[in-house]
Design an enzyme around this catalytic site. Structure first.
Site, short mmCIF file in Angstrom:
data_model
loop_
_atom_site.label_atom_id
_atom_site.label_comp_id
_atom_site.label_asym_id
_atom_site.label_seq_id
_atom_site.Cartn_x
_atom_site.Cartn_y
_atom_site.Cartn_z
N LYS A 1 0.87 -1.15 -0.04
CA LYS A 1 0.04 0.00 0.07
C LYS A 1 0.79 1.22 0.00
O LYS A 1 1.68 1.35 0.85
CB LYS A 1 -0.68 -0.05 1.34
CG LYS A 1 -2.12 1.15 1.23
CD LYS A 1 -2.58 1.28 2.78
CE LYS A 1 -3.25 0.12 3.06
NZ LYS A 1 -4.02 0.22 4.36
N CYS B 1 -0.77 15.10 -6.24
CA CYS B 1 -1.02 14.31 -7.50
C CYS B 1 -2.34 13.19 -7.02
O CYS B 1 -2.32 12.37 -6.02
CB CYS B 1 0.04 13.19 -7.73
SG CYS B 1 -0.46 12.21 -9.39
#
Ligand code: FES
Length: 76
Positions: A23, A40
């Site tokens: 993750k 982003c």
């Protein structure tokens, strides 16, 4: 279901960033942000988690409409 599939899985968003981890989690100290910072959300930035403008080319190539999350101090 709309979108590309690879085998039985739906297409993944992340194709470049920290692929060896289960993750991707990033922590940014508030003090580092200063007045304003763009984060982003297209997963294509070379400066991830910060936006470097790559989303513009991505949107042009794919017809997508993604863009950054902008975190800023409140206008007073
Ligand atoms: Fe990913 Fe701008 S580069 S949102």
């Amino acid at each position: 279901f709309i979108g590309k599939t690879y085998g039985s899985k739906a297409a993944r968003c992340n194709r470049d960033i920290k692929l060896s981890t289960d993750k991707v989690v990033d922590t940014v100290d508030i003090e580092e942000i200063g007045e304003k910072k763009a984060f982003c959300r297209c997963w294509k930035s070379k400066k991830f988690p910060y936006c470097d403008g790559t989303h513009t080319a991505h949107n042009r190539e794919t017809g997508d409409n993604v863009g950054p999350l902008i975190v800023k101090k409140k206008d007073i």
